[in-house]
Structure formats: C-alpha cells, structure tokens
Design a protein around this motif. Structure first.
Motif, PDB file in Angstrom:
ATOM      1  N   ARG A  86     -16.630  -4.454  -7.338  1.00 56.93           N
ATOM      2  CA  ARG A  86     -17.357  -4.379  -5.915  1.00 56.93           C
ATOM      3  C   ARG A  86     -17.211  -5.365  -4.833  1.00 56.93           C
ATOM      4  O   ARG A  86     -17.307  -5.099  -3.710  1.00 56.93           O
ATOM      5  N   ASP A  87     -17.116  -6.743  -5.455  1.00 58.07           N
ATOM      6  CA  ASP A  87     -16.849  -7.850  -4.326  1.00 58.07           C
ATOM      7  C   ASP A  87     -15.461  -7.592  -3.880  1.00 58.07           C
ATOM      8  O   ASP A  87     -15.150  -7.933  -2.698  1.00 58.07           O
ATOM      9  N   VAL A 112     -18.914   1.369 -12.746  1.00 52.81           N
ATOM     10  CA  VAL A 112     -19.603   0.999 -11.422  1.00 52.81           C
ATOM     11  C   VAL A 112     -20.556   2.130 -10.919  1.00 52.81           C
ATOM     12  O   VAL A 112     -20.008   3.063 -10.763  1.00 52.81           O
ATOM     13  N   PRO A 113     -21.805   2.037 -10.918  1.00 56.34           N
ATOM     14  CA  PRO A 113     -22.874   2.846 -10.393  1.00 56.34           C
ATOM     15  C   PRO A 113     -22.466   3.282  -9.090  1.00 56.34           C
ATOM     16  O   PRO A 113     -22.082   2.359  -8.362  1.00 56.34           O
ATOM     17  N   ASP A 114     -22.699   4.517  -8.682  1.00 55.85           N
ATOM     18  CA  ASP A 114     -22.388   4.932  -7.296  1.00 55.85           C
ATOM     19  C   ASP A 114     -20.853   4.569  -6.930  1.00 55.85           C
ATOM     20  O   ASP A 114     -20.837   4.780  -5.773  1.00 55.85           O
ATOM     21  N   HIS A 115     -20.190   4.754  -7.637  1.00 55.04           N
ATOM     22  CA  HIS A 115     -18.546   4.485  -7.560  1.00 55.04           C
ATOM     23  C   HIS A 115     -18.198   5.563  -6.529  1.00 55.04           C
ATOM     24  O   HIS A 115     -17.052   5.254  -5.877  1.00 55.04           O
ATOM     25  N   LEU A 116     -18.658   6.512  -6.275  1.00 58.71           N
ATOM     26  CA  LEU A 116     -18.014   7.630  -5.326  1.00 58.71           C
ATOM     27  C   LEU A 116     -18.157   7.252  -4.143  1.00 58.71           C
ATOM     28  O   LEU A 116     -17.401   7.347  -3.119  1.00 58.71           O
ATOM     29  N   GLU A 117     -19.341   6.622  -3.554  1.00 59.83           N
ATOM     30  CA  GLU A 117     -19.487   5.619  -2.366  1.00 59.83           C
ATOM     31  C   GLU A 117     -18.778   4.713  -2.147  1.00 59.83           C
ATOM     32  O   GLU A 117     -18.555   4.144  -0.909  1.00 59.83           O
ATOM     33  N   LEU A 118     -18.314   4.089  -3.148  1.00 57.85           N
ATOM     34  CA  LEU A 118     -17.107   3.087  -3.089  1.00 57.85           C
ATOM     35  C   LEU A 118     -15.746   3.392  -2.675  1.00 57.85           C
ATOM     36  O   LEU A 118     -15.027   2.382  -2.232  1.00 57.85           O
ATOM     37  N   PRO A 167     -21.683   4.476 -18.976  1.00 60.63           N
ATOM     38  CA  PRO A 167     -20.676   4.838 -18.142  1.00 60.63           C
ATOM     39  C   PRO A 167     -20.931   6.283 -17.408  1.00 60.63           C
ATOM     40  O   PRO A 167     -21.447   6.887 -18.350  1.00 60.63           O
ATOM     41  N   ALA A 168     -20.384   6.675 -16.445  1.00 54.85           N
ATOM     42  CA  ALA A 168     -20.530   7.740 -15.924  1.00 54.85           C
ATOM     43  C   ALA A 168     -19.322   8.269 -14.661  1.00 54.85           C
ATOM     44  O   ALA A 168     -18.913   7.336 -14.183  1.00 54.85           O
ATOM     45  N   TYR A 175     -14.023  13.757  -6.370  1.00 58.21           N
ATOM     46  CA  TYR A 175     -12.990  12.733  -6.013  1.00 58.21           C
ATOM     47  C   TYR A 175     -12.279  13.356  -4.810  1.00 58.21           C
ATOM     48  O   TYR A 175     -11.937  12.484  -3.913  1.00 58.21           O
ATOM     49  N   LEU A 176     -11.844  14.513  -4.996  1.00 57.07           N
ATOM     50  CA  LEU A 176     -10.804  15.006  -4.178  1.00 57.07           C
ATOM     51  C   LEU A 176     -11.253  15.342  -2.760  1.00 57.07           C
ATOM     52  O   LEU A 176     -10.997  14.899  -1.763  1.00 57.07           O
ATOM     53  N   ARG A 177     -12.468  15.793  -2.868  1.00 60.73           N
ATOM     54  CA  ARG A 177     -13.255  15.929  -1.656  1.00 60.73           C
ATOM     55  C   ARG A 177     -13.429  14.643  -0.733  1.00 60.73           C
ATOM     56  O   ARG A 177     -13.246  15.058   0.548  1.00 60.73           O
ATOM     57  N   VAL A 178     -13.834  13.718  -1.382  1.00 60.02           N
ATOM     58  CA  VAL A 178     -14.180  12.354  -0.558  1.00 60.02           C
ATOM     59  C   VAL A 178     -12.947  11.880   0.119  1.00 60.02           C
ATOM     60  O   VAL A 178     -12.805  11.573   1.151  1.00 60.02           O
ATOM     61  N   LEU A 179     -11.661  11.866  -0.844  1.00 54.94           N
ATOM     62  CA  LEU A 179     -10.353  11.466  -0.401  1.00 54.94           C
ATOM     63  C   LEU A 179      -9.698  12.269   0.805  1.00 54.94           C
ATOM     64  O   LEU A 179      -9.259  11.730   1.708  1.00 54.94           O
TER      65      LEU A 179
END
Length: 269
Positions: A86-87, A112-118, A167-168, A175-179
């Motif tokens: 995250r850093d 990493v929680p909320d990794h979709l937003e990362l 983990p989740a 993931y495809l939609r975000v990218l």
C-alpha cells in the motif's frame, strides 16, 4: 494483530505454488522492459524467473515480510526491498519515481483489504504501454478456508482470532471491469488446479503456511494445539485420502493481465 511468515514452510509446496506464477507470466508479452517489479515476492524463488526472462531489466522484489526478504537475498542479480504494498502504491505527486514497465503481483493482493480500490494507484506506477499482471486465490468458499473460519469463531478461540488478517478476493470479471474502465487491454481468466498431496494431514500443512497462518499465530500456546487438532480432523473429513494415501486439493485461482494504454495507442471516439 501482526504475524510473521516462514519461508521454509511456504516453500514446502514450492512447485505447486509456483505453477500459477508461470501461467500468469506466459500471458505477459513485454519484450525488452527496462524495469520489472514483483510485489509480494516472498522468498524470491519465483522472482528469479523474471530476471531469467528479461535479462537486461532491473528486477526488484518487494515484500512486507523481513523473513521473506532475508531468504530472498540469497538470489543474486535482483534488488530486494522490505515494504508494504500500500505504501509502494501511494500516489507520487512530484513524479519522482520512475515508471515500471512490468508490474507483477502473485498471490498477494488477497491480503490487502479493499484492494480493488487500490488498482488505479498500482496502475499509475506502470509506464504507458507497460504491463500489470497479478494472480489471487479464489477458493475462499472451500472447506480449507471455511473450516478455519468456523472454528475460529467459537469459544475459547474467538477472543484471540477476531482481528486476524483474513484473505479475500474478487471474481475475474470484477478486476476486468476496473482495469478496462482505466483504459487497459485486459486478459482475465480463472483456473482450478487439482493438487495431488501426500503425507499426514497435507491440506493442513498447506494452509498453515499461508491462509491459516495468521489465525494459528494469534492463538496462545495453550489453545493452539487444541485448535490444530480440531482443524486437522475436519480437514481430513473434507479431503479424504484415497487408498494410496493421496489427497486431492482443488484450488481455484484468478488471473489478470492488463496492458496499459501507450502514448501511440488509438483511442476510439
């Protein structure tokens, strides 16, 4: 609660854990990258494959575990860094950091929680025309995980395990939609591996080196053996051995390979 990783225990199934990395890398079509980064590099055995493939590149392995990086330093020709993902992904408003041509993350983002937003921040670290490839487990509804969750929620374990890292992950389509919305060309898929294991309690040995490790470490010494005994027994029921003593562990994994839009790419109106 913090936890530590054991490189030797993790490497007990090095071949099985390494195959998804090889399958992921096969879809990355970068030819002559200058910089390659492996986020969540672990003990470095797989990062070495990046250095072998792209011999002219500077390869960097990053992991939050000092124990993993200490083990990785035995692999020469790669720069190793202890750091939190995250850093590392944090925006760089002064643009002081050089862009990365190939960014790889293998079985790490699920922690990493909320990794979709990362993902947008990670993609920002990639050079135009560069590649972002990652793989995450997608088996969290399987007994190997649900049994641990159910036991950990019971008395007397719950007061020690309620805040442990779990983990989740998301489906490939998420993931495809975000990218795609970020302008990438995306190849996303999933595979279920059938790992054939042997030995006493092999599924427990597998999960205790990865997904179950934070839970086990959170328990006090007087409770851990009781938890482990119950966990082992239920895993044996869920994953029975055949007459030859072999146990089949189905393991679903999610893969994403994204190519970031380059400066010369056509943009449809």
């Amino acid at each position: 609660m913090s936890h530590t990783w054991d490189p030797d225990r993790y490497l007990a199934y090095a071949d099985e854990r390494g195959r998804p990395f090889v399958d992921l890398l096969a879809r990355v079509q970068a030819e002559r990258p200058h910089s390659v980064v492996d986020l969540g590099c672990g003990p470095g055995n797989l990062t070495a494959l990046l250095a072998d493939r792209w011999r002219g590149a500077r390869v960097v392995g990053v992991d939050s575990s000092p124990e993993m990086i200490a083990a990785a330093r035995s692999v020469e020709g790669i720069d190793w860094e202890v750091g939190d993902l995250r850093d590392w992904a944090r925006p760089d408003p002064l643009a002081l950091r050089a862009p990365i041509d190939v960014l790889v993350s293998n079985a790490t983002l699920q922690w990493v929680p909320d990794h979709l937003e990362l993902l947008p921040d990670l993609l920002d670290r990639v050079a135009p025309g560069g590649w972002f490839a990652f793989q995450v487990p997608g088996n969290f509804d399987e007994p190997s995980h649900t049994i641990r969750t159910d036991i950990a929620a019971r008395t007397p374990y719950a007061e020690h395990t309620r805040d442990v890292a779990v983990p989740a992950s998301h489906d490939a389509a998420d993931y495809l939609r975000v990218l795609v919305d970020l302008g990438c060309e995306v190849d996303a898929w999933e595979t279920t591996y059938l790992h054939v294991l042997s030995g006493p309690d092999p599924v427990f040995d597998w999960v205790s080196g990865t997904g179950a490790r934070p839970t086990l470490q959170a328990l006090p010494d007087d409770l851990r053996p009781l938890f482990e005994d119950e966990f082992r027994a239920l895993l044996r029921e869920a994953y029975p051995a055949d007459r030859s003593g072999r146990v089949v562990l189905p393991f679903r994994r999610i893969f994403v390979v994204a190519r970031k839009a380059g400066e010369g790419d056509r943009v449809d109106a």
